[in-house]
Design a protein around this motif. Sequence first.
Motif, mmCIF file in Angstrom:
data_model
loop_
_atom_site.group_PDB
_atom_site.id
_atom_site.type_symbol
_atom_site.label_atom_id
_atom_site.label_comp_id
_atom_site.label_asym_id
_atom_site.label_seq_id
_atom_site.Cartn_x
_atom_site.Cartn_y
_atom_site.Cartn_z
ATOM 1 N N MET A 339 36.748 18.369 64.693
ATOM 2 C CA MET A 339 36.861 19.629 64.736
ATOM 3 C C MET A 339 36.882 20.379 66.113
ATOM 4 N N ARG A 340 35.523 20.341 66.482
ATOM 5 C CA ARG A 340 35.044 20.777 67.854
ATOM 6 C C ARG A 340 36.126 20.560 68.781
ATOM 7 N N SER A 341 36.459 19.304 68.965
ATOM 8 C CA SER A 341 37.408 19.118 70.098
ATOM 9 C C SER A 341 38.811 19.265 69.818
ATOM 10 N N ARG A 342 39.073 19.378 68.454
ATOM 11 C CA ARG A 342 40.588 19.830 68.148
ATOM 12 C C ARG A 342 40.961 21.105 67.790
ATOM 13 N N TYR A 343 40.040 21.795 67.016
ATOM 14 C CA TYR A 343 40.505 23.077 66.447
ATOM 15 C C TYR A 343 40.369 23.950 67.981
ATOM 16 N N PRO A 344 41.066 25.157 67.717
ATOM 17 C CA PRO A 344 41.104 26.362 68.735
ATOM 18 C C PRO A 344 39.732 26.977 68.435
ATOM 19 N N LYS A 345 39.083 27.393 69.525
ATOM 20 C CA LYS A 345 37.705 28.228 69.461
ATOM 21 C C LYS A 345 37.724 29.293 68.623
ATOM 22 N N GLY A 346 36.789 29.464 67.560
ATOM 23 C CA GLY A 346 36.878 30.681 67.129
ATOM 24 C C GLY A 346 37.722 30.936 65.971
ATOM 25 N N VAL A 347 38.354 29.767 65.368
ATOM 26 C CA VAL A 347 39.111 29.981 64.068
ATOM 27 C C VAL A 347 38.194 29.471 62.893
ATOM 28 N N ALA A 348 38.649 29.975 61.805
ATOM 29 C CA ALA A 348 37.908 30.266 60.778
ATOM 30 C C ALA A 348 38.329 28.686 59.642
ATOM 31 N N ASP A 349 37.523 27.708 59.375
ATOM 32 C CA ASP A 349 37.711 26.673 58.499
ATOM 33 C C ASP A 349 37.858 27.016 57.137
ATOM 34 N N ALA A 350 38.641 26.287 56.456
ATOM 35 C CA ALA A 350 38.882 26.263 54.978
ATOM 36 C C ALA A 350 38.253 24.971 54.175
ATOM 37 N N PRO A 351 37.041 24.841 54.228
ATOM 38 C CA PRO A 351 36.724 23.577 53.399
ATOM 39 C C PRO A 351 36.639 23.568 51.894
ATOM 40 N N PHE A 352 36.763 22.583 51.265
ATOM 41 C CA PHE A 352 36.866 22.465 49.718
ATOM 42 C C PHE A 352 36.250 20.969 49.432
ATOM 43 N N LEU A 353 36.539 20.795 48.097
ATOM 44 C CA LEU A 353 36.215 19.489 47.564
ATOM 45 C C LEU A 353 37.294 18.770 47.079
ATOM 46 N N THR A 354 37.890 19.386 45.979
ATOM 47 C CA THR A 354 39.219 18.937 45.533
ATOM 48 C C THR A 354 40.148 20.246 45.127
ATOM 49 N N ASN A 355 41.289 19.974 44.696
ATOM 50 C CA ASN A 355 42.247 21.121 44.160
ATOM 51 C C ASN A 355 43.048 20.518 43.114
ATOM 52 N N ALA A 397 35.664 17.506 34.525
ATOM 53 C CA ALA A 397 36.103 16.178 34.817
ATOM 54 C C ALA A 397 37.685 16.092 34.692
ATOM 55 N N ASN A 398 38.445 15.234 35.029
ATOM 56 C CA ASN A 398 39.707 15.291 34.905
ATOM 57 C C ASN A 398 40.045 14.838 33.186
ATOM 58 N N GLY A 399 41.430 14.790 32.837
ATOM 59 C CA GLY A 399 41.862 14.802 31.593
ATOM 60 C C GLY A 399 41.801 13.071 31.394
ATOM 61 N N THR A 400 42.418 12.656 30.261
ATOM 62 C CA THR A 400 42.337 11.089 30.023
ATOM 63 C C THR A 400 43.892 10.679 30.218
ATOM 64 N N THR A 401 44.689 11.289 30.648
ATOM 65 C CA THR A 401 46.059 10.915 31.381
ATOM 66 C C THR A 401 46.062 10.824 32.602
ATOM 67 N N ASN A 402 47.136 10.298 33.156
ATOM 68 C CA ASN A 402 47.589 10.045 34.789
ATOM 69 C C ASN A 402 48.345 11.227 35.090
ATOM 70 N N ASN A 403 48.494 12.034 34.507
ATOM 71 C CA ASN A 403 49.656 13.134 35.165
ATOM 72 C C ASN A 403 48.873 14.317 35.640
ATOM 73 N N ASP A 404 49.561 15.087 36.394
ATOM 74 C CA ASP A 404 48.993 16.213 37.015
ATOM 75 C C ASP A 404 48.225 17.117 36.139
ATOM 76 N N GLU A 405 48.774 17.208 34.833
ATOM 77 C CA GLU A 405 48.176 18.264 34.013
ATOM 78 C C GLU A 405 46.785 17.674 33.637
ATOM 79 N N ALA A 406 46.422 16.540 33.865
ATOM 80 C CA ALA A 406 45.035 16.043 33.646
ATOM 81 C C ALA A 406 43.892 16.443 34.520
ATOM 82 N N LYS A 407 44.769 17.047 35.746
ATOM 83 C CA LYS A 407 43.857 17.663 36.935
ATOM 84 C C LYS A 407 43.742 19.299 36.524
ATOM 85 N N ARG A 408 44.200 19.805 35.520
ATOM 86 C CA ARG A 408 44.539 21.251 35.521
ATOM 87 C C ARG A 408 44.288 21.465 33.837
#
Length: 552
Positions: A339-355, A397-408
């Motif tokens: 990130m130090r070598s690629r991101y423009p200096k002074g920009v703000a990062d947006a870290p997260f874990l999952t969405n 945790a996730n729900g028990t199905t394999n669809n996106d609803e289980a993430k929500r």
Amino acid sequence: MPRSHSLRLLPVLALTACVSDPAPPPPSLPPVELAPPAGNEWYRHAVFYEVFVRSFQDSNGDGMGDLPGLISRLDYLNDGDPSTTTDLGVDALWLMPVFDSPSYHGYDVVDYERINPDYGTLEDFERLCAEAHRRGMRVILDLVLNHTSSQHPWFVDSASSRTSAKRDWYMWSDTDPNWAPPWDTFATGSTWHPLNGAYYYGVFWGGMPDLNMKTPAVREEVKRIASFWLGKGVDGFRLDAARYLIETGGGTLGQADTAETHAFWKEFAAHVRNVKPDAVLVGENWSTTPTIATYYGSTDKVPGGDELPLNFNFPLAEELLKAARTGDGNGVALKLAEMRSRYPKGVADAPFLTNHDQVRVATQLAGDQGDLTTVASLLLTLQGSPFLYYGEEVGMANGTTNNDEAKRTPMAWDSSAGGGFTTGTPWFPFSPGRESNNVAAQSNAPGSLLSRYRALIRTRHASEALDRGGLKLLTSTQGRAPTLAFLRTFGEERVLVVHSLSDSSKTAGPFELEAESAEVLFADPTVGSLVRDGGTWSVSLSGRATGIWRLR
């Protein structure tokens, strides 16, 4: 906006003298340093909380979350009183799509100016913004500009005739250009879909045709829509599928990250800044670090970049979870160096874990409390504007199905039949484990995951260096890293952060830092005292522990 919380700081502790036989320092390497974000806008150091309204709180017993329900839970997120410690203390809400849509998820919009009736009314939304602002929180909306629903009146008109006034609001072809999806080299199938003797472009599926941003009238219309919501109290937008806006041909090079896409984001960002100078734009650019870096744009005239001032850091998220699983922070260190070598200096990062598009962090980490403690500690001490996904703070945790609803799945407020979410039947089943992974069970438990999130957010807000400062990595980028240490700096304030990533006790250091004493801002009970030997410091930590000190 006022800070969410102040922290009662522990007394200044004199550094203990002398460590016996400290380990030799790592090989000398160029330091990895990230500059503080440029600009003073609120979003460059805010803690965001992502909410799926349908799953957060139901107010009328129909089993679906709604805006009045969300309003009733705002005090859980931030009660506006810095002296309390029972709220999470977040600074901003990101609402997944709330516009009228035929789907449960809302990413196929049929009316950009109408609230989904399942969620309430425009008046409910305006009240949400007012109540959030009263508590010191901002509100940003998921704005889907890449595509609409195939049921949107614009598309219905466009598809009705080759001579329709809105024909060029979407992309049409007499034959199938047969472009494969741009995100997988080995993907098969076309992104063009047949209708009424022609083919229209929809990169995700036929139910979501892509808008044609090459058409000036479309660009003006989406800017007008942004102005409409900014006028209703919105503080910015999360921009879905930001890489895929304007296509110039088949293949990845023609369908993703085109120069025309970047040009549009500059145009759109300039418009938003003109309407509301401190409004934020957050880009979903699910890609590699070098590609994500380009979406900040130029920093020559606009501090922090003239395209999207925040961009989700997908590669760093992967490394944070990997560090927790393996007990090795080397990948995080290397990512910060990249990130130090690629991101423009002074920009703000947006870290997260999952969405909402990913398997939840608690499921990826198999519910391991040590791992969940580790990733929470890493996320909330790194530079930038961290994003939390609703329920992460209680280990949902996730729900028990394999669809996106289980993430929500619905939010678990307590262990009752309705989970504190509804008096009716939830629109989708709760995820497993909610007997303990719920707000009520963890609110008054000092060692709970929720208590840790609350404490770390308060600690972050009590220190300008943690909140908005730069970062200097103290851990070597070479070899295995069972501990991860960095210095956060802002002005004259310096804060040392040390994480133990493994299950066993470790000694971190020695660190060559000038200081006479240190003030504990946050420390797990099993964190030892900082120990000074001449000009170096060391500290012993038990497994999965974190210590944070302000240096004097």
